[in-house]
Design an enzyme around this catalytic site. Structure first.
Site, PDB file in Angstrom:
ATOM      1  N   CYS A   1      32.275 -28.584 -22.353  1.00  0.00           N
ATOM      2  CA  CYS A   1      33.133 -29.567 -23.119  1.00  0.00           C
ATOM      3  C   CYS A   1      34.201 -30.249 -22.187  1.00  0.00           C
ATOM      4  O   CYS A   1      34.339 -29.823 -20.864  1.00  0.00           O
ATOM      5  CB  CYS A   1      34.080 -28.731 -24.132  1.00  0.00           C
ATOM      6  SG  CYS A   1      35.521 -28.001 -23.504  1.00  0.00           S
TER       7      CYS A   1
ATOM      8  N   GLU B   1      46.476   2.572 -41.609  1.00  0.00           N
ATOM      9  CA  GLU B   1      46.710   1.218 -41.065  1.00  0.00           C
ATOM     10  C   GLU B   1      48.146   1.085 -41.044  1.00  0.00           C
ATOM     11  O   GLU B   1      49.041   1.297 -42.183  1.00  0.00           O
ATOM     12  CB  GLU B   1      46.055   0.117 -41.769  1.00  0.00           C
ATOM     13  CG  GLU B   1      46.564  -1.376 -41.100  1.00  0.00           C
ATOM     14  CD  GLU B   1      46.453  -1.535 -39.790  1.00  0.00           C
ATOM     15  OE1 GLU B   1      47.529  -2.022 -39.138  1.00  0.00           O
ATOM     16  OE2 GLU B   1      45.263  -1.308 -39.375  1.00  0.00           O
TER      17      GLU B   1
ATOM     18  N   CYS C   1      38.177 -20.879 -22.631  1.00  0.00           N
ATOM     19  CA  CYS C   1      36.842 -20.321 -22.275  1.00  0.00           C
ATOM     20  C   CYS C   1      36.857 -20.390 -20.884  1.00  0.00           C
ATOM     21  O   CYS C   1      37.429 -20.972 -20.060  1.00  0.00           O
ATOM     22  CB  CYS C   1      35.767 -21.337 -22.727  1.00  0.00           C
ATOM     23  SG  CYS C   1      35.436 -21.463 -24.520  1.00  0.00           S
TER      24      CYS C   1
ATOM     25  N   CYS D   1      37.837  -2.971 -28.355  1.00  0.00           N
ATOM     26  CA  CYS D   1      37.959  -4.328 -27.711  1.00  0.00           C
ATOM     27  C   CYS D   1      38.539  -4.406 -26.442  1.00  0.00           C
ATOM     28  O   CYS D   1      38.743  -5.433 -25.834  1.00  0.00           O
ATOM     29  CB  CYS D   1      38.946  -5.107 -28.628  1.00  0.00           C
ATOM     30  SG  CYS D   1      40.707  -4.593 -28.800  1.00  0.00           S
TER      31      CYS D   1
ATOM     32  N   TYR E   1      43.145   2.978 -37.979  1.00  0.00           N
ATOM     33  CA  TYR E   1      43.446   1.795 -37.408  1.00  0.00           C
ATOM     34  C   TYR E   1      42.769   0.668 -38.365  1.00  0.00           C
ATOM     35  O   TYR E   1      41.817  -0.194 -37.930  1.00  0.00           O
ATOM     36  CB  TYR E   1      43.197   1.571 -36.041  1.00  0.00           C
ATOM     37  CG  TYR E   1      43.947   2.334 -35.038  1.00  0.00           C
ATOM     38  CD1 TYR E   1      45.104   2.318 -34.757  1.00  0.00           C
ATOM     39  CD2 TYR E   1      43.055   3.699 -34.870  1.00  0.00           C
ATOM     40  CE1 TYR E   1      45.753   3.506 -34.143  1.00  0.00           C
ATOM     41  CE2 TYR E   1      43.655   4.625 -34.028  1.00  0.00           C
ATOM     42  CZ  TYR E   1      44.812   4.696 -33.536  1.00  0.00           C
ATOM     43  OH  TYR E   1      45.478   5.493 -32.734  1.00  0.00           O
TER      44      TYR E   1
ATOM     45  N   ASP F   1      39.281   2.464 -34.477  1.00  0.00           N
ATOM     46  CA  ASP F   1      38.983   1.093 -33.846  1.00  0.00           C
ATOM     47  C   ASP F   1      40.599   0.563 -33.500  1.00  0.00           C
ATOM     48  O   ASP F   1      41.103  -0.119 -34.350  1.00  0.00           O
ATOM     49  CB  ASP F   1      38.647   0.062 -34.780  1.00  0.00           C
ATOM     50  CG  ASP F   1      38.381  -1.289 -34.542  1.00  0.00           C
ATOM     51  OD1 ASP F   1      38.521  -1.601 -33.409  1.00  0.00           O
ATOM     52  OD2 ASP F   1      38.138  -2.156 -35.554  1.00  0.00           O
TER      53      ASP F   1
ATOM     54  N   CYS G   1      41.522 -25.901 -19.827  1.00  0.00           N
ATOM     55  CA  CYS G   1      41.973 -25.356 -20.743  1.00  0.00           C
ATOM     56  C   CYS G   1      42.024 -23.706 -20.477  1.00  0.00           C
ATOM     57  O   CYS G   1      40.874 -23.367 -19.884  1.00  0.00           O
ATOM     58  CB  CYS G   1      41.151 -25.483 -21.802  1.00  0.00           C
ATOM     59  SG  CYS G   1      41.150 -24.315 -23.286  1.00  0.00           S
TER      60      CYS G   1
ATOM     61  N   CYS H   1      36.319 -29.255 -28.666  1.00  0.00           N
ATOM     62  CA  CYS H   1      36.390 -27.610 -28.378  1.00  0.00           C
ATOM     63  C   CYS H   1      35.229 -27.183 -28.715  1.00  0.00           C
ATOM     64  O   CYS H   1      34.708 -27.657 -30.067  1.00  0.00           O
ATOM     65  CB  CYS H   1      37.636 -26.702 -29.035  1.00  0.00           C
ATOM     66  SG  CYS H   1      37.486 -25.012 -28.933  1.00  0.00           S
TER      67      CYS H   1
END
Length: 449
Positions: A71, A335, A80, A407, A314, A380, A77, A160
Site C-alpha cells: 500500500c 476472567e 505492517c 500470543c 483467561y 490463554d 506506517c 490500508c
C-alpha cells in the site's frame, strides 16, 4: 563499532518478534524490524562486549524476498512490517523463527513445527484503533496510524490493505468531516484538544459494524450530524451502533471514562465455528475472526476425546470455552474483567451452552477456590504470560492435559520450563498465523502429565 556510528549493513537474519541482526567483527548488531536480505542504514545506540543495539534509519536496498504488492503507506506506517514479502515466505520465516526460539530456549524436542495460515493475509482485521493527529506539526488533521519511528506523527492510512473497504470508507469520511468542522485533535504533550481516536469493530461473519469515536470533554460538540453522515455511507456491512467515548486521561490509550450511545446498539455480534458472540466495545475478541476459527479448530483437534471437566482460564468473553463446549461435560471459565464475564454468561445463554459457567476474578486468586478437578486446562494468558501464583495453583490441580495458547511465544518459553519441571511434557505444537504481514504468530501447545 561505537555508539552513534551510522553503518550500512545487510540484514543477516531475523529473530522471532521482529528483530533483525547483523554480525560485525564478533559483535551482533540487532535492531527492530528489517527483512532478511535488505540493505539498511543503522544508527548504533548501545554497544556492549559482543552485542550492540541499533535503530534502522532507512532501507537502502529491498530484500530479494520483497516482491508483493504494497500500500502507499508501507514503510512510513508503524503497522505492517512484512507486507512486501509474499505470504508463503512470511509463513516459512515464522516457522524457522519459532523452531530457533524453541531450540535456543532449551525445548529441543521441537525441531519442526507447522504454522497454519490465516485464510487471508489481507482485509482480515476485525478491530482497528485509529488515532487523530497530524503528519507534521501544524499540518492538516490526519486520522490513522502512528508513523514508524515517530510517536507524534500520524499518517492517514486511506488505502490500508489489512482492513476492508468499509473501514476505509468510514475512516475517510471521518477525517473529511472533522476537517470541515475545524475541530482540533488532542495533543499528548499539551493535553489540549478534542479528537482522540476512532475505534472500528466489525463482525466478519455477520457484517455488523460498531463505530466508537473517542474524544476529550474539552469541547461540547453535537455529534448528530456526524452520525447521520455515517448512516448515509454506502457500505457492504451495516452499522449496528455509533458510540461516543469520553476520555480525559493523560494516557494515549483508549480509556472509557464515559461511554455514550449516539445511535443504535452499544454492542455487535460475530460468529466463530457456528457459535454466535455478543461483543461490547471494549471486550477482547481475537482480531482476526477467520484466523481465530483456524486457531480454535486446532485446539479442538488437539483435545481428541470428550473430557469430563475443562477449565478455560483467561477466558475473556467465553469464545474458547463456548466454542469447545461440545468437547467436555463441564466447562468452567475464569476472567479478571467483570464486563467480559457478564458478556460470556450472555453468550452461554444465546448459544444454549448450558454446561458452561464463567467466574469473574484474577486467575492467580480465584483458581484455588474452585473445588472441581479438571481433566484438561486451557490457558490463554495475556502477553506477559502466567503470574507465578496463578501457575502454582494451576499446577496444584494436577490435570492430565494442558493446552497453552500463546500470543507471545517468548513468554511461553519460560512458562513451558515451569510446566516441564512439574512433570508435563510437550506432545504437540502448532503455530497459527493470526497476524499476517507482522512478525507475530499464535502458538498452541498440548502438554500431558
Amino acid at each position: 563499532m561505537k555508539k552513534r556510528d551510522i553503518l550500512e549493513v545487510y540484514v543477516q537474519e531475523m529473530e522471532f518478534g521482529g528483530t533483525g541482526y547483523t554480525d560485525i567483527d564478533n559483535i551482533r548488531l540487532s535492531y527492530k524490524n528489517g527483512i532478511k536480505g535488505q540493505k539498511v542504514k543503522v544508527l548504533v545506540k548501545k554497544v556492549r562486549k559482543n552485542k550492540a543495539e541499533g535503530k534502522i534509519l532507512s532501507v537502502i536496498e529491498p530484500s530479494p524476498m520483497e516482491t508483493s504488492e504494497i500500500c502507499p503507506h508501507y514503510g512510513r506506517c508503524g503497522g505492517c512490517s512484512m507486507l512486501s514479502v509474499p505470504y508463503e515466505n512470511q509463513i516459512q520465516l515464522k516457522k524457522e523463527q519459532l523452531i530457533n526460539l524453541f531450540q535456543n530456549s532449551g525445548h529441543t524436542e521441537i525441531d519442526d513445527i507447522e504454522v497454519k495460515q490465516s485464510p487471508s493475509p489481507y482485509e482480515y482485521k476485525n478491530k482497528m484503533e485509529f488515532t487523530f493527529g497530524d503528519e507534521e506539526k501544524g499540518g492538516p488533521l490526519a486520522l490513522g496510524m502512528h508513523m514508524k519511528g515517530s510517536p507524534m506523527g500520524i499518517i492517514h492510512v486511506h488505502s490500508c490493505m489489512i482492513v476492508d473497504s468499509d473501514y476505509r470508507k468510514i475512516l475517510n469520511f471521518t477525517v473529511d468531516f472533522f476537517q470541515n468542522e475545524k475541530l482540533p485533535h488532542y495533543n499528548i504533550l499539551s493535553h489540549a484538544g478534542y479528537l482522540r481516536h476512532l475505534v472500528l469493530r466489525k463482525g466478519k461473519n455477520t457484517n455488523e459494524i460498531l463505530v466508537n469515536l473517542v474524544t476529550t470533554s474539552q469541547i461540547d460538540y453535537d455529534l448528530t450530524k456526524y452520525a447521520e453522515g455515517l448512516s448515509n455511507l454506502s457500505l457492504d456491512g451495516s452499522i449496528s451502533g455509533i458510540l461516543h467515548t469520553l476520555n480525559d486521561s493523560l494516557s494515549d490509550a483508549v480509556i472509557p471514562e464515559e461511554v455514550r450511545s449516539i445511535q443504535g446498539n452499544s454492542y455487535f455480534y460475530d460468529e466463530l465455528l457456528g457459535k454466535k458472540f455478543k461483543i461490547s466495545p471494549f471486550s477482547f475478541f481475537q482480531t482476526n475472526t477467520h484466523g481465530a476459527e483456524v486457531l480454535y479448530q486446532t485446539v479442538k483437534d488437539m483435545i481428541g476425546q470428550k473430557k469430563s471437566i475443562l477449565f478455560d482460564l483467561y477466558s475473556g468473553t467465553g469464545t474458547i470455552g463456548i466454542t469447545l463446549s461440545d468437547k467436555a461435560d463441564t466447562v468452567i471459565g475464569v476472567e479478571i474483567i467483570e464486563e467480559a464475564v457478564d458478556m460470556a454468561n450472555e453468550n452461554v445463554k444465546s448459544n444454549n451452552a448450558t454446561n458452561c459457567r464463567f467466574i469473574a476474578g484474577d486467575v492467580a486468586k480465584v483458581v484455588s477456590d474452585i473445588t472441581e478437578n479438571p481433566e484438561l486446562i486451557i490457558l490463554d494468558p495475556p502477553r506477559a504470560g502466567i503470574h507465578p501464583k496463578g501457575m502454582s495453583d494451576i499446577l496444584s490441580f494436577n490435570a492430565k492435559e494442558i493446552i497453552y495458547i500463546s500470543c507471545n511465544p517468548k513468554a511461553l518459553m519460560l512458562d513451558l520450563k515451569t510446566l516441564k519441571n512439574d512433570g508435563y511434557e510437550i506432545k504437540e505444537a502448532k503455530g497459527v498465523d493470526l497476524f499476517p504481514n507482522t512478525p507475530h504468530v499464535e502458538v498452541v501447545i498440548l502438554l500431558t502429565k
